[in-house]
Design a protein around this motif. Structure first.
Motif, PDB file in Angstrom:
ATOM      1  N   GLY A   1       0.838  -1.200   0.000  1.00 21.79           N
ATOM      2  CA  GLY A   1       0.000   0.000   0.000  1.00 21.79           C
ATOM      3  C   GLY A   1       0.869   1.244   0.000  1.00 21.79           C
ATOM      4  O   GLY A   1       1.912   1.271   0.648  1.00 21.79           O
ATOM      5  N   TYR A   2       0.442   2.252  -0.762  1.00 17.88           N
ATOM      6  CA  TYR A   2       1.211   3.503  -0.879  1.00 17.88           C
ATOM      7  C   TYR A   2       0.333   4.697  -0.492  1.00 17.88           C
ATOM      8  O   TYR A   2      -0.810   4.813  -0.915  1.00 17.88           O
ATOM      9  CB  TYR A   2       1.697   3.693  -2.328  1.00 17.88           C
ATOM     10  CG  TYR A   2       3.158   3.374  -2.503  1.00 17.88           C
ATOM     11  CD1 TYR A   2       4.116   4.366  -2.326  1.00 17.88           C
ATOM     12  CD2 TYR A   2       3.568   2.092  -2.828  1.00 17.88           C
ATOM     13  CE1 TYR A   2       5.476   4.072  -2.488  1.00 17.88           C
ATOM     14  CE2 TYR A   2       4.923   1.791  -2.981  1.00 17.88           C
ATOM     15  CZ  TYR A   2       5.867   2.787  -2.810  1.00 17.88           C
ATOM     16  OH  TYR A   2       7.198   2.495  -2.958  1.00 17.88           O
ATOM     17  N   ARG A   3       0.923   5.559   0.352  1.00 16.30           N
ATOM     18  CA  ARG A   3       0.276   6.831   0.719  1.00 16.30           C
ATOM     19  C   ARG A   3       1.307   7.933   0.626  1.00 16.30           C
ATOM     20  O   ARG A   3       2.490   7.715   0.916  1.00 16.30           O
ATOM     21  CB  ARG A   3      -0.208   6.788   2.180  1.00 16.30           C
ATOM     22  CG  ARG A   3      -1.380   5.941   2.455  1.00 16.30           C
ATOM     23  CD  ARG A   3      -1.864   6.182   3.895  1.00 16.30           C
ATOM     24  NE  ARG A   3      -0.910   5.734   4.875  1.00 16.30           N
ATOM     25  CZ  ARG A   3      -1.138   4.785   5.789  1.00 16.30           C
ATOM     26  NH1 ARG A   3      -2.320   4.173   5.845  1.00 16.30           N
ATOM     27  NH2 ARG A   3      -0.214   4.458   6.652  1.00 16.30           N
ATOM     28  N   PHE A   4       0.860   9.143   0.299  1.00 15.93           N
ATOM     29  CA  PHE A   4       1.762  10.303   0.239  1.00 15.93           C
ATOM     30  C   PHE A   4       1.192  11.355   1.176  1.00 15.93           C
ATOM     31  O   PHE A   4       0.318  12.127   0.811  1.00 15.93           O
ATOM     32  CB  PHE A   4       1.881  10.793  -1.205  1.00 15.93           C
ATOM     33  CG  PHE A   4       2.315   9.670  -2.107  1.00 15.93           C
ATOM     34  CD1 PHE A   4       3.655   9.300  -2.164  1.00 15.93           C
ATOM     35  CD2 PHE A   4       1.391   8.922  -2.822  1.00 15.93           C
ATOM     36  CE1 PHE A   4       4.067   8.235  -2.962  1.00 15.93           C
ATOM     37  CE2 PHE A   4       1.790   7.857  -3.617  1.00 15.93           C
ATOM     38  CZ  PHE A   4       3.133   7.504  -3.683  1.00 15.93           C
TER      39      PHE A   4
ATOM     40  N   GLN B   1       4.689   6.875   2.497  1.00 16.69           N
ATOM     41  CA  GLN B   1       4.461   5.759   3.427  1.00 16.69           C
ATOM     42  C   GLN B   1       4.166   4.495   2.638  1.00 16.69           C
ATOM     43  O   GLN B   1       3.293   4.486   1.768  1.00 16.69           O
ATOM     44  CB  GLN B   1       3.307   6.074   4.376  1.00 16.69           C
ATOM     45  CG  GLN B   1       3.657   7.190   5.362  1.00 16.69           C
ATOM     46  CD  GLN B   1       2.566   7.394   6.396  1.00 16.69           C
ATOM     47  OE1 GLN B   1       1.487   6.822   6.309  1.00 16.69           O
ATOM     48  NE2 GLN B   1       2.860   8.230   7.388  1.00 16.69           N
ATOM     49  N   VAL B   2       4.891   3.445   2.961  1.00 13.13           N
ATOM     50  CA  VAL B   2       4.754   2.167   2.263  1.00 13.13           C
ATOM     51  C   VAL B   2       4.414   1.093   3.294  1.00 13.13           C
ATOM     52  O   VAL B   2       5.050   1.007   4.344  1.00 13.13           O
ATOM     53  CB  VAL B   2       6.055   1.781   1.530  1.00 13.13           C
ATOM     54  CG1 VAL B   2       5.809   0.628   0.561  1.00 13.13           C
ATOM     55  CG2 VAL B   2       6.649   2.981   0.806  1.00 13.13           C
ATOM     56  N   VAL B   3       3.379   0.311   2.995  1.00 16.36           N
ATOM     57  CA  VAL B   3       2.943  -0.741   3.917  1.00 16.36           C
ATOM     58  C   VAL B   3       2.935  -2.064   3.164  1.00 16.36           C
ATOM     59  O   VAL B   3       2.310  -2.181   2.107  1.00 16.36           O
ATOM     60  CB  VAL B   3       1.527  -0.442   4.465  1.00 16.36           C
ATOM     61  CG1 VAL B   3       1.103  -1.511   5.467  1.00 16.36           C
ATOM     62  CG2 VAL B   3       1.476   0.959   5.093  1.00 16.36           C
ATOM     63  N   TRP B   4       3.671  -3.046   3.699  1.00 17.04           N
ATOM     64  CA  TRP B   4       3.703  -4.369   3.087  1.00 17.04           C
ATOM     65  C   TRP B   4       2.767  -5.301   3.854  1.00 17.04           C
ATOM     66  O   TRP B   4       2.863  -5.378   5.097  1.00 17.04           O
ATOM     67  CB  TRP B   4       5.115  -4.942   3.141  1.00 17.04           C
ATOM     68  CG  TRP B   4       6.098  -4.320   2.197  1.00 17.04           C
ATOM     69  CD1 TRP B   4       6.456  -4.776   0.966  1.00 17.04           C
ATOM     70  CD2 TRP B   4       6.886  -3.124   2.416  1.00 17.04           C
ATOM     71  NE1 TRP B   4       7.405  -3.954   0.401  1.00 17.04           N
ATOM     72  CE2 TRP B   4       7.696  -2.929   1.265  1.00 17.04           C
ATOM     73  CE3 TRP B   4       6.995  -2.200   3.458  1.00 17.04           C
ATOM     74  CZ2 TRP B   4       8.578  -1.865   1.136  1.00 17.04           C
ATOM     75  CZ3 TRP B   4       7.874  -1.137   3.330  1.00 17.04           C
ATOM     76  CH2 TRP B   4       8.642  -0.972   2.191  1.00 17.04           C
ATOM     77  N   LEU B   5       1.891  -5.995   3.128  1.00 14.13           N
ATOM     78  CA  LEU B   5       0.961  -6.936   3.775  1.00 14.13           C
ATOM     79  C   LEU B   5       1.142  -8.331   3.195  1.00 14.13           C
ATOM     80  O   LEU B   5       1.366  -8.497   1.989  1.00 14.13           O
ATOM     81  CB  LEU B   5      -0.491  -6.483   3.573  1.00 14.13           C
ATOM     82  CG  LEU B   5      -0.837  -5.086   4.124  1.00 14.13           C
ATOM     83  CD1 LEU B   5      -1.096  -4.115   2.999  1.00 14.13           C
ATOM     84  CD2 LEU B   5      -2.011  -5.146   5.097  1.00 14.13           C
ATOM     85  N   VAL B   6       1.047  -9.310   4.070  1.00 19.53           N
ATOM     86  CA  VAL B   6       1.128 -10.720   3.648  1.00 19.53           C
ATOM     87  C   VAL B   6      -0.037 -11.477   4.284  1.00 19.53           C
ATOM     88  O   VAL B   6      -0.800 -10.926   5.074  1.00 19.53           O
ATOM     89  CB  VAL B   6       2.469 -11.365   4.080  1.00 19.53           C
ATOM     90  CG1 VAL B   6       3.647 -10.719   3.375  1.00 19.53           C
ATOM     91  CG2 VAL B   6       2.629 -11.305   5.598  1.00 19.53           C
TER      92      VAL B   6
END
Lengths: 410, 410, 410
Positions: A314-317, A328-333
């Motif tokens: 997920g990407y947010r600015f 902001q970068v969020v990695w989900l598994v």
């Protein structure tokens, strides 16, 4: 403070369609303040995933610009959101980024709010004080398969019509069954719009992203064209749809409620966005194999996701100031994947870590040049049309809409 | 630069009596600049104690906002104050926080001023230059029992009428015979008015100040009520008066010249503001014992003191920028008390050190929430009426007063 | 953004001739932005020496305020200059302070410019895109005996008429045959104009520069007068002219094209600006000995040089922000002088290193005092008349000149 900047109409009129925005949109404090009011406070923002708050009383904060939002699971198990501003003299109510609490107690004078936002009777406030008028300002919440979206403005239309169309396409990924594996924030000294523009086009991918370009075909429309058909066949095989959905621009129900879904090919030898090409984590949802694709998936005009077969990014600015933005970068598994066993965090986060560092540098140099008094907005290229779409959205948001603007809190 | 912000009248009109101030009062750079001009430059400010400058030529600086004031003992032994701005091209004249000098020499071009502020003949300034026109701008000085107050504006009325009424009440503490034991500064990223408001009410003491609340009854009006009569009896016994004086609001001779004196009870077992309850230093002045009380003592609307039986604490909230304020705390003990023997600095400063750290945190979170575009000023409680008194004072200061504003330097 | 501040005329009118400028000229962000547009972008600025870019493709950047200029030697061996702003979406094109490149490639989307500034065909820009319209904005270049001057504005008149008059006077120093021995930058929290004013007068040299005053007679007009005649005789002997040239004020062809040359005496025992009085480096150009003099040499209103018999020092005061300025000092020696053998870098740079540190402190204290709301511009002394000359130049630059302002890029 956040009134309409008086030169805004003239500035909007001076924008040449299909070109970058005039300098002032990236250098004016008044326009930045107005952006917060008109764009950020009125749009649906991706705050996180329900797995971050499994129990009643669990909460976390999502902050942007001068705003802070409390996302909390209430006693009935519902996800609620409130503005993190005490109704007494304005203190932040929650001061930790996450936690668990039976009630929300302001640290200043102990005004105490239910998880629902309702104020308990204020102490020493006199007999005429009516606590029912001083609940925390409510924030809209929309939970889509575990993904939590919030919107501070009460008048922003629901995401539901868009989500119901996107739902079948993303069903196989099992969003409900994810967990956050890692979060990173890359501060960049630039206006948030330059960071968004950077994300919106892959014209720069070839020149600027060596690692990404090795595996992802998006940077070359010509090459990608030849790879789509075989990808579609494999996608169907593993349980995905080759369908695309572009609820953007004219096709979006409203400027606030756009949506986008498209799977595109990785180059041969790449199962996912990894350095080696090999898998990084267990397959998502109901997928039965790697098709060698990646999905661009957007909900609303400010939330971006990349979905690989085995993880999601997920990407947010997030604006922090006129020329301060957090990438902001969020990695989900998969929720049941175990770190160290099912995935390696270094490997998992490698690609978008190096790519975000590239982007930080690029965006910084972009702002530096835009600050020049000689900057003139140049023409957008054929691979940058989505930036003009973004401008269309942005101009719609900052145009005067008397009825809409008079509503809201207060 | 410090002209009246053009929206100020509308903002003042939008304030609801008995509520916090609208957001702009804490977020507008123009209002901050105007605060310096109208509030800080026109009020009496506590600068220090005569014991800091025992000899002719001794000086120290007191700085706030963009201003710096030289407090110096002149050749006749009088305390004088001057603006620390060279009349040539504006350099600071004194650049050390304290020192001793026979004359005040500007480090730029060596323009040399007498301790009285008078300029000695300027070198290389031509025959028509008249040094008598270029003395340092004078600052008003008022020394009350050793406490030094300064005021940059020449038109601010004298403190004398208020001081003469307060004088008999504080006589027993022997202010003349004090020395500074310690000074601490706690920078807080907030507007100065939020720091003042924090000091003005004890509604937050219970929730936020564990240590203070253990010993001081002010946080609970109900409990305090039952303790006042016995305290008064003990106060008389040790040589203090139980009288109160509230020259505030309507009772103040002018908004610039308020004054306040009230002794209130500590809880049983506390002789003074110590961790253990035991004495911290030798008894002040002519006191012959500990009555278990503490005195709130204010001179003018911006200077606050707490007087225990064995030490005094001075509080200032010094603006450094729009959202930058120094909480300055000064501990004073008898002049003849020796550190290490008669008092322990750690023990002496413990309470207001931990309490100031609490306040720094509280005020910071308050400013953060007030910065939200959703902030709405809420109602003040029954224990916060002194904040409305402060607003009354503040609004009087920033209201247009043509005659007064046209006077002053220049 | 850089439009004429609406109070500027009133502020200019409020300036009293022969006095310092009103406070707002040093504290207003709007005036600072206008300074960049009117003063810095329209004047010739000393960027460096040709020895920094001996080969085709060699380049370096010269930055000031929000601007960045690329100085590059093109394929034909000519020195060229371009604004460092990509014509696409505004990124900096060169992001290293110096380097060598066959073409100038924007790091964002790889738009590629010839060393001449011409854009090569843009990729993916569509068939209607005309690259000839999107070359880098040109910057004027003037190379005077190896010294490189640049000017962003196309309408600023040529330096040639002034340079041709100055040329014979500086001929013996052999500017063409220099190299940069050292560069230092001293950041000072002050407006650039306070830094310039500091450089322009030696009224402060006696009080503030102990080391400089020991060797240079400029600080004492009386002492200097007695030393000039013997110096002139020695100057002729070593191959220099005793002539002076003051193309300043009314004598300057235009406000943009002033020039100044004067040699003045060092005190006995000083061959050059050294600690010991002894030589620091091999004699410049065709000089056959040390005459014990130093030359003040200025080209245009913003570029200052000091020429000793064995080295040259260049001074720039580069704006970085409203109250942020870099004092930049560049030491030059004969191109064939070898460090460690023919000169010692510590010894060479000693004087103007310690002197710049003094000035940093002085200018910082000056800005601090000027920020006071009580600051009043005082009278300039007999040794400060060049500051009024600077104000004359400055006011000419910021006065409305409709024709001139309508020209330029865009």
């Amino acid at each position: 403070m956040n009134s309409r900047p008086f030169k805004l109409d003239a500035l909007m009129a001076s924008h040449q369609y299909g070109h970058a925005l005039p300098r002032e949109f990236y250098t004016s404090q008044d326009i930045y303040n107005y952006d917060i009011a008109q764009v950020w406070n009125r749009n649906w923002l991706w705050a996180g995933h329900v797995s971050q708050i499994p129990n009643s009383g669990d909460y976390f904060l999502f902050d942007y610009g001068p705003e802070s939002i409390i996302i909390v699971r209430d006693r009935e198990g519902e996800v609620r959101a409130h503005l993190n501003v005490c109704r007494h003299r304005g203190s932040r109510v929650c001061t930790e980024q996450s936690g668990n609490s039976r009630v929300l107690v302001c640290p200043y004078h102990a005004w105490t709010y239910e998880l629902s936002g309702k104020l308990r009777a204020g102490h020493n406030m006199g007999e005429h004080f009516d606590p029912s008028k001083f609940g925390l300002f409510p924030v809209q919440v929309s939970v889509f398969k575990g993904l939590i979206f919030v919107c501070a403005d009460a008048n922003t239309p629901s995401l539901d019509p868009v989500l119901s169309q996107l739902s079948p396409l993303v069903e196989p990924y099992g969003f409900d069954d994810l967990k956050v594996a890692h979060t990173a924030s890359f501060p960049v000294p630039a206006n948030w719009k330059l960071a968004v523009e950077n994300y919106l086009e892959c014209y720069h991918c070839g020149p600027a992203h060596k690692e990404y370009s090795r595996s992802h075909s998006l940077k070359s429309p010509q090459e990608m064209a030849g790879l789509v058909e075989p990808l579609n066949a494999r996608a169907i095989e593993v349980g995905l749809t080759p369908d695309e959905l572009a609820l953007v621009g004219e096709a979006a129900p409203t400027p606030f409620t756009s949506g986008y879904y498209r799977r595109y090919p990785l180059y041969q030898g790449y199962k996912t966005g990894s350095k080696s090409g090999e898998a990084l984590a267990p397959l998502l949802g109901t997928l039965n194999g790697f098709d060698g694709g990646a999905t661009d998936f957007d909900i609303g005009p400010l939330n971006w996701f990349l979905i690989y077969s085995d993880h999601m990014v997920g990407y947010r600015f997030v604006p922090r100031g006129l020329q301060e933005t957090d990438i902001q970068v969020v990695w989900l598994v998969r929720a049941d994947a175990e770190e160290g066993q099912d995935y390696d965090k270094e490997d998992l986060t490698w690609l978008w870590h190096v790519t975000s560092l590239d982007d930080e540098r690029i965006i910084r140099h972009n702002q530096s040049g835009v600050n020049s008094q000689y900057f003139q907005p140049g023409p957008l290229g054929e691979m940058e049309t989505s930036i003009q779409d973004f401008y269309d959205f942005y101009f719609a948001m900052i145009s005067p809409e008397p009825e809409q603007r008079m509503a809201g809190h207060g």
